[in-house]
Design a protein around this motif. Structure first.
Motif, PDB file in Angstrom:
ATOM      1  N   ASN A   8       0.862  -1.181   0.000  1.00 61.94           N
ATOM      2  CA  ASN A   8       0.000   0.000   0.000  1.00 61.94           C
ATOM      3  C   ASN A   8       0.900   1.233   0.000  1.00 61.94           C
ATOM      4  N   GLN A   9       0.957   1.888  -1.150  1.00 60.36           N
ATOM      5  CA  GLN A   9       1.895   3.013  -1.286  1.00 60.36           C
ATOM      6  C   GLN A   9       1.479   4.224  -0.445  1.00 60.36           C
ATOM      7  N   ASN A  10       0.183   4.356  -0.202  1.00 57.91           N
ATOM      8  CA  ASN A  10      -0.272   5.511   0.605  1.00 57.91           C
ATOM      9  C   ASN A  10       0.182   5.378   2.060  1.00 57.91           C
ATOM     10  N   SER A  11      -0.024   4.185   2.607  1.00 55.07           N
ATOM     11  CA  SER A  11       0.358   4.017   4.011  1.00 55.07           C
ATOM     12  C   SER A  11       1.786   3.483   4.166  1.00 55.07           C
ATOM     13  N   ASN A  12       2.416   3.165   3.031  1.00 56.17           N
ATOM     14  CA  ASN A  12       3.786   2.626   3.044  1.00 56.17           C
ATOM     15  C   ASN A  12       3.911   1.313   3.822  1.00 56.17           C
ATOM     16  N   LEU A  13       2.845   0.527   3.756  1.00 56.24           N
ATOM     17  CA  LEU A  13       2.860  -0.773   4.441  1.00 56.24           C
ATOM     18  C   LEU A  13       2.994  -1.871   3.390  1.00 56.24           C
ATOM     19  N   ILE A  14       3.796  -2.838   3.699  1.00 51.71           N
ATOM     20  CA  ILE A  14       3.961  -3.958   2.764  1.00 51.71           C
ATOM     21  C   ILE A  14       3.809  -5.255   3.552  1.00 51.71           C
ATOM     22  N   SER A  15       3.108  -6.228   2.965  1.00 52.99           N
ATOM     23  CA  SER A  15       2.991  -7.523   3.636  1.00 52.99           C
ATOM     24  C   SER A  15       3.061  -8.631   2.591  1.00 52.99           C
ATOM     25  N   PHE A  16       3.619  -9.730   2.989  1.00 49.95           N
ATOM     26  CA  PHE A  16       3.713 -10.884   2.077  1.00 49.95           C
ATOM     27  C   PHE A  16       3.961 -12.159   2.879  1.00 49.95           C
ATOM     28  N   PRO A  17       3.458 -13.295   2.380  1.00 47.38           N
ATOM     29  CA  PRO A  17       3.735 -14.567   3.054  1.00 47.38           C
ATOM     30  C   PRO A  17       5.005 -15.204   2.488  1.00 47.38           C
ATOM     31  N   LEU A  18       5.663 -15.977   3.306  1.00 48.73           N
ATOM     32  CA  LEU A  18       6.826 -16.755   2.853  1.00 48.73           C
ATOM     33  C   LEU A  18       6.617 -18.164   3.375  1.00 48.73           C
ATOM     34  N   ASP A  19       6.435 -19.102   2.459  1.00 46.75           N
ATOM     35  CA  ASP A  19       6.105 -20.456   2.903  1.00 46.75           C
ATOM     36  C   ASP A  19       7.216 -21.446   2.602  1.00 46.75           C
ATOM     37  N   LYS A  20       7.337 -22.398   3.541  1.00 42.20           N
ATOM     38  CA  LYS A  20       8.237 -23.543   3.357  1.00 42.20           C
ATOM     39  C   LYS A  20       7.429 -24.771   3.767  1.00 42.20           C
ATOM     40  N   PRO A  21       7.876 -25.969   3.409  1.00 41.78           N
ATOM     41  CA  PRO A  21       7.122 -27.143   3.866  1.00 41.78           C
ATOM     42  C   PRO A  21       7.091 -27.178   5.401  1.00 41.78           C
ATOM     43  N   GLY A  22       5.895 -27.067   5.963  1.00 41.03           N
ATOM     44  CA  GLY A  22       5.752 -27.144   7.423  1.00 41.03           C
ATOM     45  C   GLY A  22       5.997 -25.852   8.160  1.00 41.03           C
ATOM     46  N   LEU A  23       6.226 -24.767   7.464  1.00 43.77           N
ATOM     47  CA  LEU A  23       6.465 -23.487   8.151  1.00 43.77           C
ATOM     48  C   LEU A  23       5.888 -22.343   7.306  1.00 43.77           C
ATOM     49  N   ASN A  24       4.948 -21.625   7.909  1.00 42.21           N
ATOM     50  CA  ASN A  24       4.383 -20.455   7.232  1.00 42.21           C
ATOM     51  C   ASN A  24       4.858 -19.191   7.934  1.00 42.21           C
ATOM     52  N   LYS A  25       5.195 -18.197   7.145  1.00 47.49           N
ATOM     53  CA  LYS A  25       5.588 -16.913   7.727  1.00 47.49           C
ATOM     54  C   LYS A  25       4.814 -15.806   7.021  1.00 47.49           C
ATOM     55  N   VAL A  26       4.436 -14.801   7.796  1.00 46.85           N
ATOM     56  CA  VAL A  26       3.838 -13.609   7.199  1.00 46.85           C
ATOM     57  C   VAL A  26       4.679 -12.423   7.650  1.00 46.85           C
ATOM     58  N   ILE A  27       5.111 -11.627   6.703  1.00 43.70           N
ATOM     59  CA  ILE A  27       5.954 -10.471   7.016  1.00 43.70           C
ATOM     60  C   ILE A  27       5.122  -9.210   6.801  1.00 43.70           C
TER      61      ILE A  27
END
Lengths: 227, 177
Positions: free
Chosen positions: B60-79
């Motif tokens: 979101n360029q207005n609020s300058n927030l960025i989010s994305f998931p990063l997945d591996k087998p058996g491990l989920n991450k959200v940044i």
């Protein structure tokens, strides 16, 4: 007990165990062959569709742009039933539609009802208006490659809901998938037993099993633990 | 075996594992607050030393927030990162071996073609999956050949082969009819 009778008893035990082993070996081999032959087409279908799913850059995998979309309208009468599923089934019967009801919902008013029906090769979106007694239908049909790909994922399972499959053929197809998975596991185990019985191939087999298992364990646990 | 076992979970939307607890770790980051969303995500990953398959990036360029998931087998991450404040939160959830099998069954898959396989190990797994399928096709073809030269099993084998053909075509043709 005399030496002679002891020897005879040992021989009888050996013969009995040998017979059991031979019978098991024969049954195991037969199970491997017959299960493989029974599931042959299912294995080929899921292998081919797996390749299509795994390689979306292939031209045959990209079936969606070639889809055929048709819009049409049909007369309906308001179903007397209560409950979305019952109403959807009644509408499908009026419109002579078959498939798995994937989604139902109401519009802004209580006279507007919509549903989505799926089966391999065909998606139907139905917008029913009970006030006008009309249904607007949008039918999307895909080519043979699309059908093959859809069969791979046509389970009727829904994310985050407990809704059951509502079309008998979805249930049968889903059961076929379970049966195939169980059959493959059985064939792997019976194959392993047959390999183990071939003492001359044991070392080479162990190397390949070790490589394959190691590779899978690395992907299952290793990359999360170490990378 | 991974593909066969995970069928039961995928086919029934079944999760034998309980939802694992998530843990959140905060980091300070320093990345430019403009640019391509995937490039920004890459910079964040490099700074906090994260790896995994990225499915999407929400910037979101207005609020300058960025989010994305990063997945591996058996491990989920959200940044989730705030580029203006220079902070990032990483939410980690271990999902276990069964979920890892489901992940491997579905990867790389047909969705998100433009970014799928952005993690080298998912690309390698995709190649292995293809090799496995070619090998299965070869093994089944050679199995049929071996059966065809076994006189003793020919008759019963033909019955099973015929039953398989009948089940296969009767289900599919009835579905398509």
């Amino acid at each position: 007990m005399s030496n002679f009778s002891k020897k005879a008893e040992k021989k009888a035990d050996y013969d009995s165990n040998h017979l059991k082993r031979t019978t098991f070996r024969t049954l195991n081999r037969k199970l491997h062959i017959y299960a493989g032959l029974y599931f042959l087409l299912f294995i080929w279908l899921f292998s081919l569709s797996g390749l299509l799913l795994n390689n979306p850059e292939w031209s045959v995998s990209n079936y969606w742009p070639d889809r055929q979309v048709t819009d049409f309208q049909r007369q309906i009468i308001q179903p007397p039933e209560n409950g979305d599923l019952a109403i959807a089934k009644n509408l499908m019967s009026q419109l002579a539609i078959r498939g798995e009801i994937h989604e139902t919902g109401w519009g802004d008013s209580e006279n507007e009802f919509h549903l989505q029906v799926r089966r391999p090769g065909q998606l139907l979106v139905i917008e029913a208006n009970f006030e006008k007694n009309l249904a607007d239908l949008t039918e999307t049909q895909v080519n043979s490659w699309g059908i093959i790909r859809m069969l791979h994922t046509f389970t009727g399972a829904r994310n985050q809901t407990d809704e059951k499959r509502n079309w008998i053929l979805t249930q049968i197809w889903s059961f076929s998938m379970d049966a195939l998975a169980a059959g493959l596991i059985l064939m792997v185990l019976s194959g392993l037993y047959m390999w183990y019985m071939l003492s001359r191939k044991r070392i080479m087999g162990l190397i390949f099993i070790g490589l394959g298992t190691g590779c899978c364990l690395f992907f299952l646990f290793g990359i999360t633990l170490f990378l | 075996m991974i593909y066969a076992v995970s069928v039961f979970f995928l086919n029934h939307n079944w999760k034998p594992w309980s939802e694992a607890e998530t843990e959140t770790i905060s980091y300070n980051i320093s990345v430019p607050d403009e640019g391509n969303s995937r490039e920004l995500a890459r910079l964040i990953m490099q700074q906090i030393n994260l790896t995994g398959e990225m499915s999407w990036v929400n910037y979101n360029q207005n609020s300058n927030l960025i989010s994305f998931p990063l997945d591996k087998p058996g491990l989920n991450k959200v940044i989730r990162a705030n580029l203006s404040e220079g902070t990032a939160e990483v939410e980690r959830q271990h999902t276990g071996v069964w979920d890892a099998m489901v992940f491997l069954h579905e990867m790389p898959g047909s969705h998100l073609v433009s970014i799928r396989g952005n993690w080298i190990y998912v690309r390698i797994w995709g190649w292995l999956a293809d090799i496995t399928v070619y090998f299965i096709l070869f093994v089944t073809a050679s199995g049929v050949y071996m059966w065809s030269v076994m006189k003793a099993e020919k008759k019963t084998g033909l019955i099973f082969l015929g039953l398989g053909f009948f089940s296969f075509f009767s289900i599919i043709l009835t579905m398509l009819r």
